[in-house]
Design a protein around this motif. Structure first.
Motif, short mmCIF file in Angstrom:
data_model
loop_
_atom_site.label_atom_id
_atom_site.label_comp_id
_atom_site.label_asym_id
_atom_site.label_seq_id
_atom_site.Cartn_x
_atom_site.Cartn_y
_atom_site.Cartn_z
N LEU A 39 0.85 -1.20 0.00
CA LEU A 39 0.00 0.00 0.00
C LEU A 39 0.87 1.24 0.00
CD1 LEU A 39 -1.44 0.84 3.53
CD2 LEU A 39 0.46 -0.73 3.18
N LEU A 40 0.27 2.35 -0.44
CA LEU A 40 0.95 3.65 -0.40
C LEU A 40 0.79 4.24 1.00
CD1 LEU A 40 2.35 5.80 -2.29
CD2 LEU A 40 0.15 6.98 -2.25
N VAL A 41 1.86 4.78 1.55
CA VAL A 41 1.79 5.44 2.86
C VAL A 41 2.49 6.79 2.82
CG1 VAL A 41 1.76 3.23 4.12
CG2 VAL A 41 3.93 4.43 3.80
N SER A 42 1.98 7.69 3.65
CA SER A 42 2.69 8.96 3.91
C SER A 42 3.11 9.04 5.37
CB SER A 42 1.81 10.15 3.53
OG SER A 42 0.62 10.13 4.29
N SER A 43 2.72 8.04 6.15
CA SER A 43 2.99 8.09 7.59
C SER A 43 4.38 7.59 7.94
CB SER A 43 1.95 7.23 8.33
OG SER A 43 2.00 5.89 7.86
N LEU A 44 5.17 7.25 6.95
CA LEU A 44 6.50 6.72 7.22
C LEU A 44 7.43 7.78 7.81
CD1 LEU A 44 8.44 4.18 6.42
CD2 LEU A 44 9.29 5.82 4.75
N VAL A 58 -0.37 1.97 9.81
CA VAL A 58 -1.19 1.31 8.80
C VAL A 58 -2.62 1.17 9.30
CG1 VAL A 58 -1.43 -0.75 7.36
CG2 VAL A 58 0.85 0.03 8.04
N ALA A 59 -3.57 1.58 8.49
CA ALA A 59 -4.98 1.50 8.86
C ALA A 59 -5.39 0.03 9.00
CB ALA A 59 -5.84 2.18 7.80
N ARG A 60 -6.22 -0.23 10.00
CA ARG A 60 -6.64 -1.62 10.21
C ARG A 60 -7.43 -2.16 9.03
NH1 ARG A 60 -5.75 -3.18 15.58
NH2 ARG A 60 -5.72 -1.48 17.09
N ASP A 61 -8.07 -1.27 8.26
CA ASP A 61 -8.84 -1.79 7.12
C ASP A 61 -7.99 -1.96 5.85
OD1 ASP A 61 -8.59 0.81 6.22
OD2 ASP A 61 -10.74 1.26 6.29
N SER A 62 -6.69 -1.68 5.95
CA SER A 62 -5.80 -2.01 4.82
C SER A 62 -5.67 -3.53 4.75
CB SER A 62 -4.42 -1.39 5.05
OG SER A 62 -3.44 -2.11 4.31
N ARG A 63 -5.68 -4.05 3.54
CA ARG A 63 -5.55 -5.51 3.38
C ARG A 63 -4.15 -5.99 3.72
NH1 ARG A 63 -7.67 -5.59 -2.58
NH2 ARG A 63 -6.27 -3.79 -2.50
N SER A 64 -3.20 -5.06 3.87
CA SER A 64 -1.84 -5.44 4.26
C SER A 64 -1.63 -5.36 5.77
CB SER A 64 -0.82 -4.52 3.59
OG SER A 64 -0.94 -4.56 2.19
N ALA A 91 -2.19 3.16 -3.91
CA ALA A 91 -3.20 3.82 -3.08
C ALA A 91 -4.59 3.26 -3.37
CB ALA A 91 -3.20 5.33 -3.34
N GLY A 92 -4.69 2.45 -4.41
CA GLY A 92 -5.99 1.89 -4.80
C GLY A 92 -6.26 0.56 -4.14
N ARG A 93 -7.34 -0.07 -4.58
CA ARG A 93 -7.76 -1.35 -3.98
C ARG A 93 -7.78 -2.45 -5.03
NH1 ARG A 93 -8.52 -1.61 1.67
NH2 ARG A 93 -10.37 -2.91 1.42
N GLY A 94 -6.89 -2.34 -6.02
CA GLY A 94 -6.85 -3.35 -7.07
C GLY A 94 -6.51 -4.72 -6.53
C1 FMN Z 1 -0.98 10.20 -0.28
C2 FMN Z 1 -1.55 8.99 0.45
C3 FMN Z 1 -1.01 8.60 1.67
C4 FMN Z 1 -1.51 7.48 2.35
N1 FMN Z 1 -0.94 7.13 3.56
C5 FMN Z 1 -1.41 6.04 4.22
C6 FMN Z 1 -0.81 5.65 5.45
O1 FMN Z 1 0.14 6.25 5.95
N2 FMN Z 1 -1.31 4.54 6.07
C7 FMN Z 1 -2.36 3.84 5.56
O2 FMN Z 1 -2.79 2.84 6.17
N3 FMN Z 1 -2.96 4.20 4.39
C8 FMN Z 1 -2.50 5.26 3.70
N4 FMN Z 1 -3.07 5.63 2.52
C9 FMN Z 1 -4.22 4.87 2.01
C10 FMN Z 1 -3.85 3.52 1.40
O3 FMN Z 1 -2.80 3.65 0.44
C11 FMN Z 1 -5.10 2.92 0.72
O4 FMN Z 1 -6.12 2.79 1.66
C12 FMN Z 1 -4.85 1.60 0.02
O5 FMN Z 1 -5.97 1.34 -0.82
C13 FMN Z 1 -4.70 0.43 0.97
O6 FMN Z 1 -4.49 -0.72 0.16
P1 FMN Z 1 -4.65 -2.21 0.70
O7 FMN Z 1 -6.03 -2.38 1.26
O8 FMN Z 1 -4.43 -3.06 -0.53
O9 FMN Z 1 -3.61 -2.44 1.75
C14 FMN Z 1 -2.59 6.74 1.81
C15 FMN Z 1 -3.13 7.13 0.57
C16 FMN Z 1 -2.62 8.23 -0.10
C17 FMN Z 1 -3.23 8.63 -1.42
#
Ligand code: FMN
Length: 165
Positions: A39-44, A58-64, A91-94
């Motif tokens: 997944l894409l993150v900005s919280s790093l 990482v958000a709990r609803d992220s699949r990773s 950043a998508g859900r592909g």
């Molecule tokens: C600019 C940007 C920054 C993001 N930063 C985070 C982050 O720090 N942590 C996080 O959990 N999701 C972050 N996201 C959202 C995830 O990339 C997004 O929910 C993604 O679809 C998760 O994919 P997954 O469900 O396949 O893991 C960010 C999205 C964008 C566009």
């Protein structure tokens, strides 16, 4: 879990955070079924130099999320200005975000080719708070690329100052 602290309004908070410029990275790992995920993150951020380690939320609803919370090795790919399309995919859900990407296995870590920097991380610590899990990884490998960083600011990727080329 409630902390007993009165929360700021969500809109004020997101407005404030939009003023924080950050880099963006793709965090990747191998799922238990052997498939790559990421997944894409900005919280790093950099967590410590001794040992070299990074922190990501990482958000709990992220699949990773579960994979990372369970202590998988993971990769961190700092994105460059030329990686905006890659950022959009992750950043998508592909279903298969790696299908169109150039990548290979670095041990148990899916490694994307050609990013600004690549860090391979061994699991350090993970703890949950609210709807996110904080994951700390100890950096065991660090490779540098050449591009300038892709920057996220005011809800835009790859922003420019007025007058900047
Ligand atoms: C600019 C940007 C920054 C993001 N930063 C985070 C982050 O720090 N942590 C996080 O959990 N999701 C972050 N996201 C959202 C995830 O990339 C997004 O929910 C993604 O679809 C998760 O994919 P997954 O469900 O396949 O893991 C960010 C999205 C964008 C566009």
């Amino acid at each position: 879990m409630s902390t007993g602290v009165t929360a700021a309004s969500a809109s004020a908070f997101t407005e404030a955070m939009a003023r924080l410029a950050s880099g963006v990275a793709v965090v990747s790992a191998r799922r238990p079924d052997g498939a790559p995920c990421g997944l894409l993150v900005s919280s790093l951020c950099s967590y410590s130099a001794r040992p070299p380690s990074v922190l990501v939320s990482v958000a709990r609803d992220s699949r990773s999320c579960q994979v990372l919370a369970d202590g998988a090795e993971f990769g961190v790919h700092l994105l460059g200005r030329g990686d905006a399309a890659l950022a959009a995919v992750f950043a998508g859900r592909g279903e298969d975000k790696f299908a169109e990407a150039a990548w290979s296995w670095d041990g148990a870590v899916p490694r994307l080719a050609g990013t600004c920097a690549y860090l391979r991380c061994a699991p350090g610590a993970a703890f949950g708070h609210g709807d996110h899990v904080v994951v700390i990884g100890e950096v065991v490998r660090c490779d540098l690329g050449g591009d300038d960083p892709l920057v996220y600011y005011r809800r835009s990727l790859g922003w420019r100052l007025a007058g900047e080329p």
